[in-house]
Design a protein around this motif. Sequence first.
Motif, PDB file in Angstrom:
ATOM      1  N   LEU A  29       0.836  -1.202   0.000  1.00 26.09           N
ATOM      2  CA  LEU A  29       0.000   0.000   0.000  1.00 26.09           C
ATOM      3  C   LEU A  29       0.872   1.254   0.000  1.00 26.09           C
ATOM      4  N   VAL A  79      -6.760  -2.156   1.770  1.00 32.21           N
ATOM      5  CA  VAL A  79      -6.851  -1.129   0.727  1.00 32.21           C
ATOM      6  C   VAL A  79      -6.578   0.267   1.267  1.00 32.21           C
ATOM      7  N   HIS A 104      -5.086   2.785  -1.382  1.00 34.60           N
ATOM      8  CA  HIS A 104      -4.498   2.227  -2.603  1.00 34.60           C
ATOM      9  C   HIS A 104      -5.185   2.830  -3.827  1.00 34.60           C
TER      10      HIS A 104
END
Length: 179
Positions: A29, A79, A104
């Motif tokens: 990430l 994420v 992300h």
Amino acid sequence: MSQQASTSVPGMRRLAAASEDQLQQLAELLIDCVEGGASVSFMQPLSRPKALAFWRRMAESAARGERVLLVAEDATGIVGTVQLVLEQPENQPHRADVAKMLVHRRARRRGWGEILMQAAEQAAREAGKTLLVLDTASGDAERLYVRCGWQRCGTIPGYALWPQGGPCDTTFFYRVLDG
């Protein structure tokens, strides 16, 4: 093993400790965000060992209770993330810093930034904090912070560098939390 406390928001998790897999996902990430041009304290190219070392230090700090490490997850894994730095000087026990709010690139524009900020604010309330501060590369996430009720308090020109080089203005925000 990873000790984890769930938050009340689906897809959100508070990591009291991080597993090796979670550290790898957090490193990916961070690398994605730096490659995408985010000014988040690292220069391009960001190596995986350097990103992993950063996340190991952050996970150790979270395990000591100095910070809260929150992650957002979807079906593919982590994420997004945000940190709440709880450890402050003796004369600022009411304050915390919001740090490294990252989403992300594949998960942007889906509400994760707002969810992460809400979770950070809730964690701050639970920790007895009433004032939050953060800084961001000017123009990066300013609209998100304003939409979430944060107050812009100023910009410092050339405060940091963009990951590819060149000066980056930084805007500072604060938020007074209600009960």
